[in-house]
Design a protein around this motif. Structure first.
Motif, PDB file in Angstrom:
ATOM      1  N   GLN A 488      30.829  -4.442 -36.475  1.00 40.28           N
ATOM      2  CA  GLN A 488      30.166  -4.449 -35.096  1.00 40.28           C
ATOM      3  C   GLN A 488      28.561  -4.466 -35.578  1.00 40.28           C
ATOM      4  O   GLN A 488      27.967  -4.234 -36.560  1.00 40.28           O
ATOM      5  N   LYS A 495      30.090  -3.983 -29.562  1.00 36.89           N
ATOM      6  CA  LYS A 495      31.515  -3.701 -29.547  1.00 36.89           C
ATOM      7  C   LYS A 495      31.798  -4.048 -30.946  1.00 36.89           C
ATOM      8  O   LYS A 495      31.524  -4.772 -31.802  1.00 36.89           O
ATOM      9  N   ALA A 496      32.911  -2.885 -31.259  1.00 41.66           N
ATOM     10  CA  ALA A 496      33.697  -3.143 -32.701  1.00 41.66           C
ATOM     11  C   ALA A 496      34.564  -4.198 -32.586  1.00 41.66           C
ATOM     12  O   ALA A 496      35.610  -3.769 -31.784  1.00 41.66           O
TER      13      ALA A 496
END
Length: 769
Positions: A488, A495-496
């Motif tokens: 991330q 967003k990871a």
């Protein structure tokens, strides 16, 4: 199960993450890498991470120069000229490199420090530590030389008489030698015939005797060297652990630890002033509260009277000084040996005097995440540290100019880790602010303000930040999902992206439970958190099993994958077989602040045990279990609680399985036990109150004990002593299973299988009757 990724490392350019992984179930883990640009993992060379990570430098102030060690020698790298220079080429190893603020280089060779000027190429020795005793005070100075002894009264008389008789002796005493051209024992070196080097300077020899030297630290201007000397302890008794299954066929002894209450080493801290060529101690008598006695001695009037009368300073150990960048101020920590106090002190290096900046006092013991560690300067006037002053470990700054202590974080949650950004403007913090069982990554200005959350996934987020601080490698898991690698950007709302998928098809084929994460009030009004695995189809007896996690100060009720993954799977199996299972973060578990952490002080098997009983009460009321059919099991500390449960609460627990259990705390180690129970000879009440062996006569339910015979942590002797106690008491509702090749943490799958078959059997044959 599959093998989760581990050992995350970033490349020096922050573009690649290296890690260990084994998705194909090979004989051992493989080296992998993934680019932040592609997010596609691929195999790589075993040493690729080390190559990509580049050289680890120690920088000068403006980062134009870097020092590094290679092959035991010191090298210099000039970043502007892109030039590498070798500074030393010796058989001895040089280490501990650093820059002074004038860009001179400091390194350690053997027991001594040296200063190398980059402008003149001169190398100057800063210290002269000498092993052995000072000449004339006992002990040979050269191997094979006759032993020198301290001067007697007769020796002193003769020396005085010689001085009074002869003018030449008076003259030589004044000049410090025997005359020009002679190099004697105290005269240094000889240069040429009949003449000495006028520029030659001796350095005070500091004799170590039989003590251990540690903590060599030099001030940024090179003037002050601080160090610790520790005297060896020769009176302690080391234990042995017999190993019966050996390649030789003979029983072999494994050297073991000492037991709680043995003599602790104590260090003395010193300062060597190179300008004055003098040594002096860091003073302890000036520390506020150095004579304070712990509250527990009030239970022992005679001890209180004796210690009050002696009025002695408590034994403490200093840390190494932490200097600010310009070298004007040093701070130093001091820990009391009884662990009731932690002081942060300002050190006057000119005198060895100290003055108080912060004192943390705990009548139980000093602890909590980050406390006493990770103290660092923000600028030349402010440093940061962590304290449980509010009941939870939080982040503070201290300004030495105006004496302002500022609390930066607050609330009923813990700062579990704090990192200062490279530009020293931001703290990066891992903490459980949202919920005790959820960790997130945050950022916070060094001046305080709003805590900004960066990660968003519910569960466990373990962060490895890239060198440029723009990316996060996240080791993430959930209750029923083991750890995987995510990437991330290091900013809120990013967003990871999941990188790895590690679980096996077999593991994925079973629908693993997400246990109910609940809380209840214990009998003292405290919130206690628990995981509950409701039975799929309850057996007619409606039995329940309590799982007790180990380590005491550890958290197992959370939203991430448990380190007790075998027990997690076993708990699923129990639930499949008609049992309701509860797993409690009992008093003394981590993650819940100071009061929870220290709630077992002087009474292990007190609140930590009654929390299990109160948890059963909650299961009876809310999950409909039968209070007559309750079992419990656990390992290490969990095994200890299992024994205490069967002994002290026989009407609650009908059966139990105690794995690698402590049975008598007087036989465990010092570092863990003395914090909680003090020493056996000082606080015997606490030990007798807290040790299962003293309650063995109360056993009513069915008990199986399981222990590795080469356990170097909780010794096999522990369970043997309790076994003998049962025999003498005539008890017959117990059994002991031994594992000849296992240490504290089992390794062999056959041992794990045998152990859990026996645990399952005792529950099946007792709780389902």
């Amino acid at each position: 199960m599959g093998v989760a990724p581990t050992n995350y490392r970033w490349s020096d350019d922050s573009k690649t993450i290296f890690f260990s992984w084994n998705p194909e179930n090979k004989e051992k883990d493989q080296a992998y890498k993934v680019s932040v640009l592609t997010n596609k993992p691929e195999t790589t060379e075993d040493n690729a991470a080390e190559k990509a990570a580049g050289t680890v430098y120690t920088y000068n102030k403006d980062k134009s120069l870097g020092l590094f060690e290679k092959g035991g020698d010191v090298y210099l790298y000039n970043f502007e000229q892109k030039k590498e220079t070798r500074l030393t080429n010796t058989v001895d190893r040089e280490n501990g490199t650093k820059f002074l603020y004038n860009n001179d280089v400091i390194f350690q060779r053997g027991d001594n420090l040296f200063q190398l000027s980059l402008s003149t190429s001169e190398t100057k020795q800063l210290t002269n530590f000498v092993k052995g005793k000072r000449p004339g005070l006992g002990g040979p100075t050269v191997p094979g030389a006759p032993e020198r002894v301290a001067p007697t009264v007769q020796d002193t008389w003769l020396k005085t008489d010689q001085t009074e008789l002869f003018d030449i002796i008076k003259k030589r005493n004044k000049t410090g030698g025997r005359g020009q051209g002679f190099a004697g024992a105290a005269g240094g070196r000889r240069f040429g015939f009949g003449s000495a080097d006028a520029n030659f300077k001796t350095i005070k020899a500091i004799y170590l005797d039989d003590k251990f030297l540690s903590g060599l630290t030099v001030s940024p201007d090179g003037r002050f060297v601080t160090y610790r000397l520790t005297s060896p302890v020769t009176t302690n008794h080391n234990t042995i652990v017999p190993n019966y299954v050996t390649a030789s066929g003979y029983t072999e002894d494994i050297a073991g630890r000492t037991k709680v209450g043995e003599t602790l080493t104590v260090s003395e801290s010193f300062i060597y002033d190179g300008t004055k060529d003098s040594v002096y101690t860091v003073h302890t008598s000036q520390i506020p509260g150095i004579k304070d006695l712990p509250d527990y001695v009030k239970d022992y009037p005679k001890q209180l009277e004796e210690r009050t009368k002696k009025n002695e300073d408590r034994k403490i150990n200093f840390g190494s000084p932490i200097w600010n960048e310009n070298g004007t101020t040093a701070i130093i920590t001091a820990d009391a040996n009884d662990n009731k106090d932690l002081w942060i002190l300002k050190l006057d290096a000119n005198t060895g005097n100290v003055s108080i900046l912060d004192r943390q006092r705990d009548e139980a013991w000093i602890g909590g995440p980050g406390v006493g560690r990770n103290i660092e300067w923000i600028d030349n006037n402010r440093f940061y540290f962590q304290s449980e002053a509010t009941g939870y470990s939080h982040l503070y700054t201290y300004n030495i100019t105006n004496g302002e202590k500022k609390q930066l974080t607050s609330g009923k949650w813990e700062v579990q880790r704090a990192i200062l950004s490279k530009d020293k403007t931001t703290f990066y913090i891992s903490g459980n602010k949202e919920h005790p069982g959820i960790t997130h990554f945050y950022k916070l200005s060094v001046n305080g303000g709003d805590l900004v959350q960066i990660t968003a996934m519910k569960g466990g987020n373990e962060i490895t930040m890239s060198p440029d601080e723009k990316w996060l490698a996240i080791n993430y898991s959930y209750m029923d999902k083991p750890w995987e690698l995510y990437i991330q950007a290091n900013k809120p709302g990013a967003k990871a992206v999941q990188i790895t998928k590690s679980t096996s098809a077999e593991f994925d084929s079973y629908k693993w439970r997400q246990p109910d994460l609940v809380s209840f009030k214990n009998r003292y009004g405290d919130d206690v958190y628990a995981r509950v695995y409701p039975a799929a189809n309850p057996h007619p007896n409606k039995p329940a099993v309590v799982f007790v996690h180990g380590a005491g100060y550890l958290q197992n009720v959370h939203y991430w994958w448990s380190q007790y993954f075998r027990e997690y799977m076993f708990n699923n199996m129990l639930a499949d077989n008609g049992y309701t299972v509860i797993d409690i973060d009992y008093t003394a578990s981590s993650g819940y602040g100071r009061n929870h952490r220290t709630g077992i002080y002087r009474n292990m098997g007190g609140k930590d045990l009654t929390d299990q009983v109160d948890g059963v009460k909650m299961l009876v009321e809310k999950y409909g279990v039968n209070p007559k059919h309750i079992g419990l099991y656990g390992g290490s500390y969990g095994g200890f609680i299992t024994l205490m449960g069967l002994f002290k609460e026989p009407e609650v627990f009908a059966a139990g399985a105690a794995l690698r259990s402590v049975t008598d705390w007087a036989h465990y180690n010092h570092g863990y036990t003395a914090n909680i129970l003090n020493e056996p000879y000082n606080d015997p009440i606490a030990y007798k109150r807290s040790s299962p062996i003293y309650y063995a006569d109360k056993l009513k339910g069915n008990l199986v004990m399981l222990h590795g015979m080469v356990d170097v942590n909780v010794h096999f002797q522990d369970i043997v002593r309790l076994t003998q106690r049962f025999i003498e008491l005539g008890k017959d509702n117990w059994e002991l299973a031994v594992y000849p090749v296992e240490d504290h943490g089992f390794v062999e799958p056959s041992s794990w299988t045998d152990e859990y078959k026996r645990i399952f059997k005792i529950f099946e044959t007792t709780l389902k009757k």
